[in-house]
Design an enzyme around this catalytic site. Structure first.
Site, PDB file in Angstrom:
ATOM      1  N   SER A  89       0.654  -1.063   0.054  1.00 15.53           N
ATOM      2  CA  SER A  89      -0.133   0.128  -0.049  1.00 15.53           C
ATOM      3  C   SER A  89       0.889   1.212   0.113  1.00 15.53           C
ATOM      4  O   SER A  89       1.806   1.296   0.693  1.00 15.53           O
ATOM      5  CB  SER A  89      -1.059  -0.006   1.140  1.00 15.53           C
ATOM      6  N   GLU A  90       0.594   1.987  -1.107  1.00 21.62           N
ATOM      7  CA  GLU A  90       1.759   3.274  -1.098  1.00 21.62           C
ATOM      8  C   GLU A  90       1.741   4.145  -0.031  1.00 21.62           C
ATOM      9  O   GLU A  90       2.712   4.976  -0.012  1.00 21.62           O
ATOM     10  CB  GLU A  90       1.373   4.014  -2.422  1.00 21.62           C
ATOM     11  N   ASN A  91       0.982   4.089   0.889  1.00 22.55           N
ATOM     12  CA  ASN A  91       0.933   4.835   2.108  1.00 22.55           C
ATOM     13  C   ASN A  91       2.134   4.387   3.203  1.00 22.55           C
ATOM     14  O   ASN A  91       2.484   5.191   4.025  1.00 22.55           O
ATOM     15  CB  ASN A  91      -0.469   5.252   2.812  1.00 22.55           C
ATOM     16  N   GLY A  92       2.669   3.147   2.801  1.00 24.19           N
ATOM     17  CA  GLY A  92       3.722   2.833   3.640  1.00 24.19           C
ATOM     18  C   GLY A  92       3.491   1.468   4.327  1.00 24.19           C
ATOM     19  O   GLY A  92       4.059   1.120   5.370  1.00 24.19           O
TER      20      GLY A  92
ATOM     21  N   SER B 132       8.484   4.012  -0.249  1.00 25.27           N
ATOM     22  CA  SER B 132       7.409   3.378  -0.768  1.00 25.27           C
ATOM     23  C   SER B 132       7.473   3.662  -2.338  1.00 25.27           C
ATOM     24  O   SER B 132       7.103   2.685  -2.985  1.00 25.27           O
ATOM     25  CB  SER B 132       6.076   4.028  -0.066  1.00 25.27           C
TER      26      SER B 132
END
Lengths: 242, 210, 210, 242
Positions: B46-49, B88
């Site tokens: 998930s690109e938020n980390g 990320s």
């Protein structure tokens, strides 16, 4: 080499959010950590409203959501420019944009964070393939590397970075909690003055050197705030198996 | 009968190789998580980390500081990790994510993707879409085949603002699975009961067979 | 009587503002650590990945995986941190280090620094020198005023390969403390017993007073 | 969303160093972690000698020191090109250079690590002020940003990265120990195949998500090696106070 080092002297710890804002001025460029409302420095966001500054440039992924977080600044009319990546569910920003009361620069998220990372790392510009052939490429220099085009993007810096920390020590060493980390450690490198709003202030030496997420060199001010709202945006759950 | 959303998600799940790292976009692709094969070793990014995103938490165990890129509360599987946004997007833009499944508004026969803005519509922003679409080793689009007014969304050329050029390798729609191959869309699978003629009529670019 | 190496280190230590972050180069600058003022809040940075470098360890407590940039065993003070080389050079090149003290082979009156290679000599490499010299908020050079054969090392222009251009703000030598100011070196302090004439004779650029 | 995730299946763990090198070929470009001898993957370095490959390009800060570490490769004559930052105390490399038997590219250390970081991050090139006006600038494009010149530097990638880890799990999540971290987590992002040589292999889930230094996405192979020489280069001590 036997240095007589006495690390505790730092003078970085502030007693309340408003005093931590010392020196902030109208027109300031401020980075604020958070992915939506997750990882927002809530006390610092509130204190800016109390400080009376206006005409701010805000650099933040969403610039508020669902009327909370940085949406408070938008509603107070103290933001004149926003640099962000995504506006979904931020009705306040749509309203201001429709009125022409706010200039908004939308940046792809990877480019957004890389521009800040470069500012912090002394890299004035870099090339990225992201955005080639899209509106993001307009007016930007394109160069090919190994036959693949890439856009020239510039470093993005700020006067202040407000970041939310889980734990901080008086030197400004910081640890984050889960996905509240997001942009915080990068923003901290890219601003002249970084203020860490930490859930817990711990003594110098409480963190193992290998476990510091953000070394204190990047944090100029520390503030302990034990209570946060930490609003949910979409509280999802699953049923318990029996 | 066209594919249901659940069937589209099942089809998408079959595209995921064992032991791969996958980013599921907001919307339709999120459903794919329900159809991941057991013991398949798929890790969700998930690109938020988060690497190793798990299912929604049990009630009472939600952590507002543990969310996915759609800002929903999630969990982390054992072996998962959290990290900052720079790392990320190092994963994404650096080609370390094996597969990205993204929702789409339009896809062209040359693999162009449009999924972030409707001309004249509200600007919702780009988020991670441009980096995800152009950075992954493989990008698959999921979408309804036509828009609400019946106009085709698989086109010779996109007329919506682009997310990335020439990145989509496969499109999963309610009518078919197709690959953009430059001079048209090559048909991979037709939904049961959908005729080739009906597919052609619903598509704004040539359909190539075989 | 010229300054001894210890006196040079003492003079350099006085240049360090309270609560600042300092990187000490290999060689002469390393001695400066012995003269840091107590309760001064100075944090030492080592480019191989330490902020808050402490003294050498007690015998028996050496850790081969805890070294400084000179590859000597060191310790970490409470509040110190370790990190990778990319973050370490983010600190350096990003201007987060307040002061860098570097050994020098030559310094020019415009602040150019040469400290990594002698023409015709063995190439020892650059290491962190170029990043350190050009990245810090302030760069101070420490060096003997003349070379072993008596030739000047403070010059109108360096003839050794440069490390960085226009970066040195102060030079501490065994004969004097001087600031490169463009058209010469402005005298800050003369070592006891060294005459201005002797200093001028030992310097390859104008000496400016006051 | 209720994914049926079964993380333990990874197939990344190798039993010995030689088998971990599977697929290595003559002419390979190999990054090796370590600042001097600190943080060297010793077993992988030895295994390369056993594997018989040659004509290697080595990308490492020092390419060995004091006859140890990568100096073993230099002595065996299997390195034809080295990209590094500092050669002091590495007599083997000086000898080969004098004979003309080795091509050496010397890079400023900050540029060295940033070039690898960019390769790993999909950034094909970046501008840095480091090296302007020096031999490092020769043949490179210079551009001014805010009136300050900067050099265009290219991403640096490799076929393999051999890194030394303190702890690894079967998915390849890694923690480092003290200054053995140095270039390792960056090299891991920049190579096609990264092999982590860990002092300790721990089960999946043994590391807290917030404490992973290098997520397993960047590590393709894992090897547990409990015993290392860990040579000292300069063992310095101070007297005990009474």
């Amino acid at each position: 080499m036997t240095p007589s080092i006495s690390p505790p002297r730092t003078g970085k710890v502030f007693e309340d959010a408003l005093s931590a804002l010392e020196g902030i001025q109208d027109g300031a460029r401020i980075m604020v950590s958070g992915f939506g409302l997750c990882g927002n420095p809530e006390a610092l966001i509130s204190a800016v409203l109390d400080s009376g500054v206006r005409n701010l440039t805000v650099i933040a992924n969403n610039t508020g959501n669902l009327g909370k977080g940085l949406a408070l600044w938008l509603r107070a009319g103290i933001v004149s420019r926003a640099i962000c990546t995504y506006l979904g569910n931020n009705h306040d920003i749509h309203e201001l944009m429709a009125k022409g009361a706010l200039e908004v620069e939308i940046v792809p998220q990877g480019t957004f964070v890389e521009r800040m990372r470069c500012a912090g790392a002394g890299i004035p510009a870099f090339f990225t393939p992201t955005g080639v052939g899209t509106v993001v490429a307009e007016g930007k220099e394109v160069m090919e590397f190994d036959g693949k085009p890439a856009l020239l993007e510039r470093a993005l810096s700020a006067d202040f970075a407000f970041i939310r920390a889980h734990t901080a020590d008086p030197f400004g060493n910081v640890r984050f909690w889960r996905t509240a980390r997001n942009f915080a450690p990068i923003m901290a490198t890219a601003a002249k003055i970084t203020i860490a709003e930490a859930d817990n202030l711990v003594p110098i030496g409480a963190m193992d050197p290998d476990d510091v997420h953000l070394p204190g060199i990047f944090v100029q001010r520390v503030l302990e705030v034990r209570d946060h709202e930490n609003p949910f945006e979409y509280k999802m759950t699953r049923p318990r198996e029996c | 009968m066209p594919f249901s959303q659940e069937e589209m998600a099942q089809k998408a799940a079959l595209e995921i190789p064992p032991n791969s790292i996958v980013n599921l976009g907001i919307g339709l692709p999120t459903l794919v998580a329900n159809y991941l094969l057991p013991d398949h070793g798929v890790w969700l990014h998930s690109e938020n980390g988060i690497l190793g995103m798990g299912p929604y938490p049990y009630e009472g165990e939600e952590d507002p500081q543990l969310i996915n890129a759609g800002k929903q509360t999630v969990t982390i599987v054992p072996g998962g990790s959290t990290f900052d946004s720079a790392l990320s997007f190092t994963m994404i833009r650096g080609g370390h994510v094996d597969l990205v499944l993204l929702g789409a508004m339009q896809v062209s026969m040359t693999g162009d993707l449009a999924n972030w803005a409707i001309p004249g519509g509200r600007v919702m922003g780009i988020g991670g879409a441009m980096d995800l679409a152009s950075g992954a080793k493989r990008t698959i689009a999921m979408m309804n085949h036509v828009s609400r007014d019946g106009s085709p969304k698989l086109l010779a050329e996109c007329d919506f603002p682009l997310t990335a050029k020439g990145v989509v390798s496969r499109v999963i729609t309610d009518l078919a699975i197709l690959d953009p191959v430059g001079d048209g869309f090559r048909l991979v699978e037709l939904a049961p009961g959908v005729t080739l003629d009906a597919l052609r009529a619903a598509t704004g670019a040539p359909i190539l067979e075989g």
